[in-house]
Scaffold this motif. Structure first.
Motif, PDB file in Angstrom:
ATOM      1  N   THR A 158       0.835  -1.212   0.000  1.00  0.00           N
ATOM      2  CA  THR A 158       0.000   0.000   0.000  1.00  0.00           C
ATOM      3  C   THR A 158       0.859   1.248   0.000  1.00  0.00           C
ATOM      4  N   THR A 159       1.896   1.274   0.841  1.00  0.00           N
ATOM      5  CA  THR A 159       2.799   2.417   0.896  1.00  0.00           C
ATOM      6  C   THR A 159       3.516   2.604  -0.437  1.00  0.00           C
ATOM      7  N   ALA A 160       3.962   1.510  -1.039  1.00  0.00           N
ATOM      8  CA  ALA A 160       4.659   1.604  -2.324  1.00  0.00           C
ATOM      9  C   ALA A 160       3.727   2.146  -3.403  1.00  0.00           C
ATOM     10  N   LEU A 161       2.488   1.691  -3.440  1.00  0.00           N
ATOM     11  CA  LEU A 161       1.549   2.165  -4.458  1.00  0.00           C
ATOM     12  C   LEU A 161       1.146   3.626  -4.230  1.00  0.00           C
ATOM     13  N   GLU A 162       1.048   4.057  -2.974  1.00  0.00           N
ATOM     14  CA  GLU A 162       0.725   5.460  -2.689  1.00  0.00           C
ATOM     15  C   GLU A 162       1.852   6.387  -3.124  1.00  0.00           C
ATOM     16  N   ASN A 163       3.082   5.939  -3.006  1.00  0.00           N
ATOM     17  CA  ASN A 163       4.228   6.766  -3.358  1.00  0.00           C
ATOM     18  C   ASN A 163       4.702   6.551  -4.792  1.00  0.00           C
TER      19      ASN A 163
END
Length: 175
Positions: A158-163
């Protein structure tokens, strides 16, 4: 006329059943010719109830000859004159005692008489030691660790996709 009499006089046909004698109950059990030995053992054990010892296999015996043991998937057959089918129990089975004369527990599967080929896999699964133990603390611990790892991996993705848009803009601006 004599020729016709010899043609019509055929040898007697074998009986449509086989008899298995059981020393535990003292009874003879009749089964159709071709019955599987596994079914016969299960049915005899069911009729015996909770009596010990239990029947473990069936063998054909004739005085002066080596006994013939029937495997679980073998068909019961009558071998003819002087051959008898006996139910062998774990009390008179050689090798069921240790060196001290104490009877050994023989692990065996006694299927129900109604079980068919489709029930064999589920019966094997449900009779495993893990299925009988219930939920152990080790099983619960492993399940919780797997659940936590899934949450951590989900948070990382999730963090990777948000950034990801920020990463793409940085790469485009540097080129």
């Amino acid at each position: 006329m004599a020729e016709e009499a010899s043609i019509t006089a055929s040898p007697p046909s074998p009986p449509p059943f086989v008899e298995v004698s059981c020393k535990i109950s003292g009874k003879n059990y009749r089964f159709a010719s071709g019955t599987k030995a596994e079914f016969a053992v299960a049915l005899i054990n069911r009729k015996l109830g909770l009596v010990n010892p239990r029947v473990i296999y069936i063998e054909a015996v004739k005085e002066g000859d080596e006994p013939i043991s029937f495997g679980p998937h073998a068909d019961l057959v009558d071998y003819g004159h002087n051959w008898k089918l006996n139910a062998v129990n774990d009390a008179n089975h050689p090798g069921t005692e240790n060196s001290d004369g104490v009877p050994l527990q023989i692990p065996r599967k006694i299927p129900s008489a109604s079980s068919g080929p489709d029930d064999s896999k589920s019966e094997r699964r449900s009779s495993s030691p893990e299925a009988k133990k219930g939920l152990s603390p080790v099983y619960i611990g492993k399940t919780l660790v797997a659940f936590v790892l899934m949450l951590v991996l989900g948070a990382l993705f999730t963090t990777a996709l948000e950034n990801l848009p920020l990463l793409i803009s940085l790469l485009n601006s540097s080129m």
